[in-house]
Design a protein around this motif. Structure first.
Motif, mmCIF file in Angstrom:
data_model
loop_
_atom_site.group_PDB
_atom_site.id
_atom_site.type_symbol
_atom_site.label_atom_id
_atom_site.label_comp_id
_atom_site.label_asym_id
_atom_site.label_seq_id
_atom_site.Cartn_x
_atom_site.Cartn_y
_atom_site.Cartn_z
ATOM 1 N N UNK A 157 51.532 -67.430 47.310
ATOM 2 C CA UNK A 157 51.701 -67.682 48.743
ATOM 3 C C UNK A 157 51.785 -69.194 48.990
ATOM 4 N N UNK A 158 50.927 -69.941 48.294
ATOM 5 C CA UNK A 158 50.917 -71.397 48.412
ATOM 6 C C UNK A 158 52.292 -71.977 48.083
ATOM 7 N N UNK A 159 52.874 -71.458 46.985
ATOM 8 C CA UNK A 159 54.232 -71.897 46.607
ATOM 9 C C UNK A 159 55.258 -71.515 47.661
ATOM 10 N N UNK A 160 55.109 -70.299 48.229
ATOM 11 C CA UNK A 160 56.072 -69.831 49.236
ATOM 12 C C UNK A 160 56.066 -70.762 50.449
ATOM 13 N N UNK A 161 54.870 -71.232 50.848
ATOM 14 C CA UNK A 161 54.764 -72.148 51.990
ATOM 15 C C UNK A 161 55.457 -73.469 51.661
ATOM 16 N N UNK A 206 59.151 -63.734 51.566
ATOM 17 C CA UNK A 206 58.040 -64.402 52.241
ATOM 18 C C UNK A 206 58.426 -65.833 52.603
ATOM 19 N N UNK A 207 59.074 -66.530 51.676
ATOM 20 C CA UNK A 207 59.538 -67.894 51.933
ATOM 21 C C UNK A 207 60.495 -67.913 53.121
ATOM 22 N N UNK A 208 61.408 -66.933 53.144
ATOM 23 C CA UNK A 208 62.393 -66.861 54.226
ATOM 24 C C UNK A 208 61.693 -66.641 55.573
ATOM 25 N N UNK A 217 62.309 -66.273 38.585
ATOM 26 C CA UNK A 217 61.172 -65.454 39.004
ATOM 27 C C UNK A 217 59.852 -66.041 38.503
ATOM 28 N N UNK A 218 59.849 -66.508 37.258
ATOM 29 C CA UNK A 218 58.609 -67.006 36.653
ATOM 30 C C UNK A 218 58.078 -68.191 37.441
ATOM 31 N N UNK A 219 58.968 -69.110 37.831
ATOM 32 C CA UNK A 219 58.527 -70.297 38.564
ATOM 33 C C UNK A 219 58.038 -69.916 39.965
ATOM 34 N N UNK A 220 58.771 -69.029 40.633
ATOM 35 C CA UNK A 220 58.444 -68.669 42.012
ATOM 36 C C UNK A 220 57.155 -67.850 42.087
ATOM 37 N N UNK A 221 56.895 -67.038 41.080
ATOM 38 C CA UNK A 221 55.722 -66.163 41.131
ATOM 39 C C UNK A 221 54.471 -66.769 40.505
ATOM 40 N N UNK A 222 54.608 -67.754 39.637
ATOM 41 C CA UNK A 222 53.428 -68.296 38.949
ATOM 42 C C UNK A 222 52.439 -68.848 39.977
ATOM 43 N N UNK A 223 51.214 -68.292 40.049
ATOM 44 C CA UNK A 223 50.273 -68.744 41.081
ATOM 45 C C UNK A 223 49.668 -70.117 40.792
ATOM 46 N N UNK A 224 49.912 -70.635 39.617
ATOM 47 C CA UNK A 224 49.248 -71.887 39.247
ATOM 48 C C UNK A 224 50.202 -73.062 39.072
ATOM 49 N N UNK A 225 51.403 -72.944 39.590
ATOM 50 C CA UNK A 225 52.395 -74.024 39.527
ATOM 51 C C UNK A 225 52.575 -74.489 38.067
ATOM 52 N N UNK A 226 52.525 -73.530 37.136
ATOM 53 C CA UNK A 226 52.505 -73.889 35.724
ATOM 54 C C UNK A 226 53.844 -73.682 35.018
ATOM 55 N N UNK A 227 54.854 -73.174 35.724
ATOM 56 C CA UNK A 227 56.155 -72.958 35.090
ATOM 57 C C UNK A 227 57.241 -73.663 35.904
ATOM 58 N N UNK A 228 58.080 -74.405 35.203
ATOM 59 C CA UNK A 228 59.230 -75.042 35.833
ATOM 60 C C UNK A 228 60.476 -74.427 35.207
ATOM 61 N N UNK A 229 61.344 -73.862 36.033
ATOM 62 C CA UNK A 229 62.599 -73.300 35.526
ATOM 63 C C UNK A 229 63.746 -74.026 36.223
#
Lengths: 276, 92
Positions: free
Chosen positions: A30-34, A184-186, B62-74
């Protein structure tokens, strides 16, 4: 080793190396989506004020985001945010907090901010349990779930947040799960741009507390559950109540334009100043 | 057989990762099943993933967008394939 840095790292405070959440927690998604929504809209973090309350998801902006963050008392972020928005109407004010904070302890603030239609963007992370304090029953806990405060299964009915806030008069209401990060981002982008009250309910996995209580287990099985049990709002018309009971209805519930509080207030001020 | 070229360059930031055993979201969302547990532990005691065969990467991010820990860069190299997560209204 490559020295690639995350493209959203520029929005976070450099001295914070990792997120505060448990492994597999959906809050980071969610944090990334924001941040991705802010990045795609090409907005400046200095134009934002992030307000959060108490709970796991209140840690999303504070202290992680490199912006003005306000970490407030339990249940009250919307009350603080209302004050910030009325004092600084040009700022984007975003409230990021959890279901226990915003719908249980601060339930009335949420309802009345929606009724007033004040220009706030609220990202409500719903994990269905009080996770930080050890897994107690929350108003969003599914009926029958055994938690540490309901050893024989919770007897209460579940709070359905998005339809309630839609009924309270919000301009924009959307619900997605962490299995739908792009959608969610959208919706967060639309919520930021919406002049009026915008709620984005992010149904998120808590593998530690909810996963144990529901026997769903780890993050991956909870995401699989979201994948299998979410239904688009457009497809719900043909379904009856019994069918929908165990489903998560996702999509945009409301997207409308209506009179907004800070704009109305400015107009009244101008009118009074102009009159002798 | 000629090797395919990867559609994205995937970098794993090992020190941010919270482990394949406890999290494993990258493995779940990858349509090509490219992630496997690394044998080397990071500084916080977790086993981050490593990429099996990067040439299969479809560039969906998908891996970058879903990773909850900002640990993957694609980083996309060319236009990526459509993602596999539900995204019915992407064209809206």
């Amino acid at each position: 080793m490559s020295t690639s840095t995350h493209p959203l790292k520029k929005y976070t405070r450099s001295h914070i190396m990792r997120t505060t959440t448990c492994p597999g927690c959906g809050i980071g998604t969610v944090s990334q989506a924001i941040l991705r929504a802010i990045d795609e809209l090409e907005l400046d973090m200095d134009d934002f004020v992030f307000v959060s309350g108490i709970g796991c998801s209140a840690w999303i902006p504070s202290p992680f985001y490199n912006a003005d963050t306000l970490h407030t008392t339990h249940g009250r972020p919307i009350a603080y945010a209302t004050g910030v928005k009325l004092g600084l109407p040009d700022k984007h004010v975003m409230v990021v907090s959890g279901d226990g904070d915003l719908t249980a302890i601060g339930g009335n603030h949420l309802i009345h901010a929606a009724r007033r239609n004040i220009d706030l963007t609220v990202v409500l992370v719903n994990n269905g349990i009080y996770a930080m304090t050890g897994g107690q029953t929350a108003p969003t806990t599914p009926r029958g779930l055994t938690t540490i405060t309901s050893p024989h299964g919770t007897l209460e009915h579940t709070f359905d947040i998005s339809p309630m806030i839609a009924a309270a008069g919000a301009s924009f209401v959307a619900r997605w799960t962490t299995y739908h990060p792009r959608q969610m981002t959208r919706s967060i982008k639309k919520g930021i741009q919406k002049k009026g009250f915008a709620l984005i309910e992010a149904v998120s996995q808590c593998p530690v507390q909810y996963g144990r209580a529901s026997n769903l287990g780890d993050a991956v099985s909870m995401l699989t559950y979201f994948k299998d049990n979410s239904v688009r709002i457009s497809k719900t018309q043909k379904m009856d109540a019994a069918e929908l009971q165990s489903k998560i209805v996702v999509g945009e519930f409301v997207d409308t334009e209506k009179a907004e509080l800070t704009t109305e207030l400015a107009q009244v001020k101008n009118k009074l100043r102009a009159s002798p | 057989m000629q090797k395919k070229s990867p559609k994205a360059k995937v970098t794993i930031i090992a020190e941010s990762c919270k482990g394949m055993d406890d999290c494993g979201i990258c493995r779940f969302v990858c349509p090509k099943d490219l992630f496997e547990a690394c044998k080397e532990m990071n500084a916080t005691g977790y086993y981050p993933p490593e990429i099996k065969d990067e040439s299969d990467c479809s560039g969906c991010q998908n891996c970058m967008i879903c990773c909850p820990d900002f640990a993957i860069v694609a980083e996309k190299k060319t236009d990526g394939a459509p993602n596999s997560l539900e995204d019915e209204d992407a064209e809206q």
